[in-house]
Design a protein around this motif. Structure first.
Motif, PDB file in Angstrom:
ATOM      1  N   GLU A 144       1.314  15.623 -12.637  1.00 33.66           N
ATOM      2  CA  GLU A 144       0.140  16.333 -13.135  1.00 33.66           C
ATOM      3  C   GLU A 144       0.136  17.787 -12.670  1.00 33.66           C
ATOM      4  OE1 GLU A 144      -3.441  14.200 -12.188  1.00 33.66           O
ATOM      5  OE2 GLU A 144      -2.678  12.352 -13.084  1.00 33.66           O
ATOM      6  N   GLU A 162       2.030   1.815  -3.474  1.00 30.76           N
ATOM      7  CA  GLU A 162       0.937   2.336  -4.293  1.00 30.76           C
ATOM      8  C   GLU A 162       0.739   3.829  -4.044  1.00 30.76           C
ATOM      9  OE1 GLU A 162      -2.526   0.054  -3.316  1.00 30.76           O
ATOM     10  OE2 GLU A 162      -1.714  -1.798  -4.160  1.00 30.76           O
ATOM     11  N   VAL A 163       0.747   4.233  -2.786  1.00 30.35           N
ATOM     12  CA  VAL A 163       0.537   5.640  -2.439  1.00 30.35           C
ATOM     13  C   VAL A 163       1.696   6.486  -2.946  1.00 30.35           C
ATOM     14  CG1 VAL A 163       0.404   7.260  -0.497  1.00 30.35           C
ATOM     15  CG2 VAL A 163      -0.978   5.180  -0.472  1.00 30.35           C
ATOM     16  N   GLU A 164       2.920   5.969  -2.850  1.00 29.37           N
ATOM     17  CA  GLU A 164       4.073   6.701  -3.365  1.00 29.37           C
ATOM     18  C   GLU A 164       3.953   6.910  -4.880  1.00 29.37           C
ATOM     19  OE1 GLU A 164       7.289   4.259  -1.959  1.00 29.37           O
ATOM     20  OE2 GLU A 164       7.553   5.489  -0.150  1.00 29.37           O
ATOM     21  N   GLU A 165       3.492   5.889  -5.601  1.00 33.43           N
ATOM     22  CA  GLU A 165       3.302   6.005  -7.047  1.00 33.43           C
ATOM     23  C   GLU A 165       2.211   7.029  -7.366  1.00 33.43           C
ATOM     24  OE1 GLU A 165       3.786   5.727 -10.997  1.00 33.43           O
ATOM     25  OE2 GLU A 165       5.110   4.910  -9.454  1.00 33.43           O
ATOM     26  N   GLU A 166       1.100   6.982  -6.621  1.00 31.66           N
ATOM     27  CA  GLU A 166       0.030   7.962  -6.807  1.00 31.66           C
ATOM     28  C   GLU A 166       0.550   9.374  -6.552  1.00 31.66           C
ATOM     29  OE1 GLU A 166      -3.153   6.799  -4.212  1.00 31.66           O
ATOM     30  OE2 GLU A 166      -3.490   4.919  -5.285  1.00 31.66           O
ATOM     31  N   LEU A 167       1.397   9.519  -5.555  1.00 30.46           N
ATOM     32  CA  LEU A 167       1.971  10.831  -5.236  1.00 30.46           C
ATOM     33  C   LEU A 167       2.863  11.318  -6.382  1.00 30.46           C
ATOM     34  CD1 LEU A 167       2.372  13.111  -3.183  1.00 30.46           C
ATOM     35  CD2 LEU A 167       4.209  11.767  -2.175  1.00 30.46           C
ATOM     36  N   ARG A 168       3.692  10.420  -6.930  1.00 30.38           N
ATOM     37  CA  ARG A 168       4.542  10.806  -8.079  1.00 30.38           C
ATOM     38  C   ARG A 168       3.682  11.254  -9.262  1.00 30.38           C
ATOM     39  NH1 ARG A 168       7.866   6.779  -6.059  1.00 30.38           N
ATOM     40  NH2 ARG A 168       6.823   5.100  -7.175  1.00 30.38           N
ATOM     41  N   GLU A 169       2.617  10.493  -9.544  1.00 31.69           N
ATOM     42  CA  GLU A 169       1.724  10.848 -10.653  1.00 31.69           C
ATOM     43  C   GLU A 169       1.048  12.191 -10.400  1.00 31.69           C
ATOM     44  OE1 GLU A 169      -0.936   7.543 -11.036  1.00 31.69           O
ATOM     45  OE2 GLU A 169       0.634   6.202 -11.804  1.00 31.69           O
ATOM     46  N   SER A 170       0.619  12.430  -9.176  1.00 29.78           N
ATOM     47  CA  SER A 170      -0.037  13.703  -8.846  1.00 29.78           C
ATOM     48  C   SER A 170       0.925  14.865  -8.988  1.00 29.78           C
ATOM     49  CB  SER A 170      -0.581  13.665  -7.413  1.00 29.78           C
ATOM     50  OG  SER A 170      -1.599  12.698  -7.297  1.00 29.78           O
ATOM     51  N   ARG A 171       2.175  14.671  -8.551  1.00 26.61           N
ATOM     52  CA  ARG A 171       3.168  15.744  -8.699  1.00 26.61           C
ATOM     53  C   ARG A 171       3.419  16.053 -10.164  1.00 26.61           C
ATOM     54  NH1 ARG A 171       7.352  13.816  -4.025  1.00 26.61           N
ATOM     55  NH2 ARG A 171       6.304  14.858  -2.302  1.00 26.61           N
ATOM     56  N   ARG A 225       0.835  -1.211   0.000  1.00 26.19           N
ATOM     57  CA  ARG A 225       0.000   0.000   0.000  1.00 26.19           C
ATOM     58  C   ARG A 225       0.864   1.253   0.000  1.00 26.19           C
ATOM     59  NH1 ARG A 225      -3.335   2.844  -2.228  1.00 26.19           N
ATOM     60  NH2 ARG A 225      -4.521   4.273  -0.942  1.00 26.19           N
TER      61      ARG A 225
END
Length: 167
Positions: free
Chosen positions: A143, A132-141, A129
């Motif tokens: 964007e 997953e959250v780290e990957e979501e954070l990279r994607e959000s940054r 998890r």
């Protein structure tokens, strides 16, 4: 008789005869400590707001006897309910392993019900998890950076349009 000392001695003596331990004195000491209740460290844990769990599991069938001790203590305060729930899962694994061993169940060894298995599974799930959250954070940054560039470009175009109108 009120304290059933004779009965206790009879039980302990019978246990020594059946188990035939290599060190009878240690066996008796361990058996008695399991029956007598919390030790000093457990009492301190309880007094300081911590928690403890001690379980003695013993099972016998057709002359085969298996026993295990399970003991955990957490002297610090906080998270007691969560800690106890995890210990309950671990103790349940010990119970299953002891019963399976007496039954001759081939799964008793390495069947995924080792006492530490639930904790290992929980830690792996938590690590997954976190990834997953780290990957979501990279994607959000990424964007946000892209959106920031678009916003800067729109501001520049707006400034040009305003300059064209006024100039």
């Amino acid at each position: 008789q009120d304290h059933k000392v004779a009965e206790l001695l009879h039980d302990v003596t019978g246990d020594v005869i059946l188990a035939k331990p290599a060190d009878p004195a240690r066996f008796i000491r361990d058996s008695m400590s399991a029956l007598l209740g919390p030790d000093e460290a457990e009492s301190e844990a309880e007094a300081s707001g911590g928690c403890f769990l001690r379980v003695h599991v013993e099972c016998g069938l057709n002359g085969k006897r298996v026993r295990e001790h399970f003991s955990r203590r957490a002297p610090e305060k906080g998270f007691k309910e969560r800690v106890l729930r995890e210990w309950r899962r671990e103790a349940s694994g010990v119970l299953a392993t002891v019963v399976d061993s007496v039954l001759g169940d081939d799964r008793a060894e390495g069947d995924g019900r080792e006492p530490w298995k639930p904790l290992d599974d929980a830690m792996r799930a938590l690590a997954d998890r976190v990834r997953e959250v780290e990957e979501e954070l990279r994607e959000s940054r990424a964007e946000l950076e892209k959106a920031g560039g678009v916003a800067a470009e729109l501001r520049a175009r707006l400034a040009e349009a305003v300059a064209g109108l006024t100039g």
